[in-house]
Design an enzyme around this catalytic site. Structure first.
Site, PDB file in Angstrom:
ATOM      1  N   GLY A   1       0.828  -1.204   0.000  1.00 13.63           N
ATOM      2  CA  GLY A   1       0.000   0.000   0.000  1.00 13.63           C
ATOM      3  C   GLY A   1       0.860   1.251   0.000  1.00 13.63           C
ATOM      4  CB  SER A   2      -0.009   4.750   0.724  1.00 16.40           C
ATOM      5  OG  SER A   2      -0.450   4.728   2.074  1.00 16.40           O
TER       6      SER A   2
ATOM      7  N   GLY B   1       2.077   2.441   5.349  1.00 16.14           N
ATOM      8  CA  GLY B   1       3.146   1.486   5.631  1.00 16.14           C
ATOM      9  C   GLY B   1       4.014   1.902   6.790  1.00 16.14           C
TER      10      GLY B   1
ATOM     11  CD  GLU C   1       7.421  -5.535  -1.606  1.00 16.42           C
ATOM     12  OE1 GLU C   1       7.825  -4.539  -2.253  1.00 16.42           O
ATOM     13  OE2 GLU C   1       8.147  -6.519  -1.371  1.00 16.42           O
TER      14      GLU C   1
ATOM     15  CB  CYS D   1       4.109  -0.422  -6.697  1.00 18.00           C
ATOM     16  SG  CYS D   1       4.326  -2.184  -6.990  1.00 18.00           S
TER      17      CYS D   1
END
Length: 516
Positions: free
Chosen positions: A247-248, A252, A269, A303
């Site tokens: 996620g963001s 994170g 990630e 991403c």
């Protein structure tokens, strides 16, 4: 293909995947726990309601935790190659369901049908990888300094692995974690994005078939569809030994802090701000293909999407001309039509963020050579379709320093390769990077310790499209985690050092004497 036929084929795919208009969204093996509210899943393709999903309450979650604990204590005793056999069977099921699941991924998330099928193929590939790996969960043997002693290292299952995934890869990223976690002997609990819940339900239905056919305990594979409250409980729970979060960067950072605070393990990630360096020695035709696919694939919602092109000044104008021509050939529309290159963004909120990014870029001085904007008309009825665009910028612009989860490509000039590498590295994120060159020295410098600071560095391929054989992940604000191939399996196990004394005496380490 008419819209009527598309809808009909989607309905057939949903039926094959066991998805009805109202679905139970929290499951453990073949049991379902879902007493919370319902959430609706609308397709960004045409704005239509696909189906509703019943969510899990906090009480449902507690039941699933208990079942996962029970299943974990039993599943870990199964030999690893036999656990691999379960994943082999899951991979075979995915082959059977590939066409239907790929269509659902495309329709619920909005990526092209080819990318939807490609994502399911990634699931199949990681299953194949994990099956072989189940016979290679090896440790190490080393020599002891003490006579008649043997030392070795081995790996044990963690217990429960929590997987919190994002909408942009609604099935593949879960499978990266699930396949490895399961062959390592863990139970799993998956909290998918609320924006793509049906893809998760379909995957759990397929996995449940395998578990049932093998008479395995409830709770080995669990699905919890809910809001952030359940995700927070997973992050804070000592019963979940590892959290894999995609996620963001902002979220994170919170996940990392809370998991570390309870001495748990995490795989993060997070954001990417990926660049391709195009040198004066690059094959320009190859470079354009890599750059355009990287920038517009999945409508820029990967991403690993290419956000920045750093172009040598001697070929800058040529590249710019070729880019404009290539963007003029892009077909934007229904992703279930394989003739289209670009589908919609995930929702209207994503469209607003895209528009805000364009406005900020212009305010900072960005010059758009391909203009962006929302697309309107009958074929864009969902309101989620936008134009891929290109802006000439400086790397230092604040907007360029942030990850823009949309098809906006920033281009800039450089003079020396050292300057280009410095520009590539001069962002907070460190996921994927690439250089386009036919010069060996340039390629090797880019891959050296003085080169790219990203977790992924490529030569003559773009930033997007990682293979499952390599460990996937990045540095800096990307989080530092690794998933998928190589030795990423070690994240899902605990490491133990063992020393065995098979002699008659008890010599101490480092020659210490202790007499009584």
């Amino acid at each position: 293909m008419t819209k009527t036929n598309q809808s009909f084929k989607i309905e057939k795919s949903l039926q094959h995947l066991g998805i009805s208009k109202d679905n139970k969204g929290a499951s453990s093996g073949t049991k379902f726990f879902a007493t919370g509210k319902s959430i609706d899943s609308y397709s960004p393709v045409d704005g239509k309601l696909i189906a509703s999903v019943k969510t899990a309450s906090e009480k449902d979650y507690e039941k699933i935790i208990k079942l996962a604990q029970q299943a974990s204590s039993e599943f870990r005793l199964m030999p690893a190659p036999k656990r691999g056999e379960i994943i082999r069977q899951f991979g075979l099921k995915l082959r059977e369901y590939k066409e239907d699941l790929g269509k659902l991924v495309s329709y619920e998330m909005g990526k092209s049908l080819q990318e939807g099928w490609g994502e399911v193929q990634e699931m199949i590939d990681i299953c194949d990888f994990a099956v072989g790996l189940s016979r290679q969960l090896h440790g190490f043997t080393m020599h002891s300094e003490r006579s008649q002693h043997r030392m070795y290292e081995q790996y044990h299952p963690l217990g429960i692995v929590g997987i919190i995934s994002a909408f942009n890869f609604p099935v593949a990223v879960w499978s990266w974690n699930a396949a490895l976690a399961l062959i390592c002997g863990n139970a799993i609990i998956w909290k998918p994005s609320e924006k793509t819940p049906l893809c998760a339900v379909a995957c759990q239905n397929i996995m449940a078939e395998v578990l049932k056919e093998n008479k395995l305990p409830e709770g080995i594979s669990n699905l919890v569809i809910s809001d952030h409250v359940i995700g927070q409980k997973m992050v804070e729970s000592k019963d979940v030994q590892l959290i894999s979060f995609t996620g963001s960067t902002a979220v994170g950072r919170e996940v990392a802090s809370k998991v570390a605070g309870r001495f748990g393990k995490s795989i993060l990630e997070l954001g990417g701000n990926n660049a391709i360096i195009i040198t004066e020695n690059a094959d320009l035709e190859m470079s354009i293909i890599g750059a355009v696919f990287g920038a517009v694939g999945t409508a820029g919602q990967r991403c690993t999407s290419t956000r920045r092109l750093i172009i040598h000044e001697s070929v800058y104008d040529k590249v710019k001309t070729k880019l404009v021509k290539a963007y003029g050939q892009l077909k934007i529309g229904n992703p279930l039509d394989v003739n289209n290159h670009v589908g919609p963004l995930i929702d209207e909120q994503a469209v607003k963020q895209y528009e805000n990014s364009i406005a900020k870029c212009k305010k900072e001085g960005g010059k758009f050579i391909v203009e962006g904007g929302q697309l309107k008309g009958k074929e864009y009825v969902s309101g989620c379709y936008v134009k891929p665009c290109i802006a000439e910028v400086k790397n230092s612009y604040e907007n360029v320093q942030h990850e823009t989860f949309a098809p906006i490509l920033y281009i800039m000039k450089y003079k020396t390769l050292e300057e280009a590498i410095a520009m590539q590295n001069d962002v907070p994120q460190g996921l994927s990077s690439a250089i386009m060159t036919q010069n060996l020295r340039e390629a090797e410098l880019f891959l050296s310790h003085a080169g790219s600071d990203c977790g992924i560095a490529n030569v003559n391929i773009g930033t997007s499209g990682a293979e499952i054989g390599g460990a996937f992940g990045g540095e800096k604000e990307t989080g530092g985690g690794r998933e998928s191939g190589s030795d990423a399996w070690k994240y899902y196990m605990r490491r133990q050092t063992n020393t065995i004394n098979y002699g008659k005496d008890l010599p101490l380490a480092q020659g210490i004497k202790f007499n009584i």
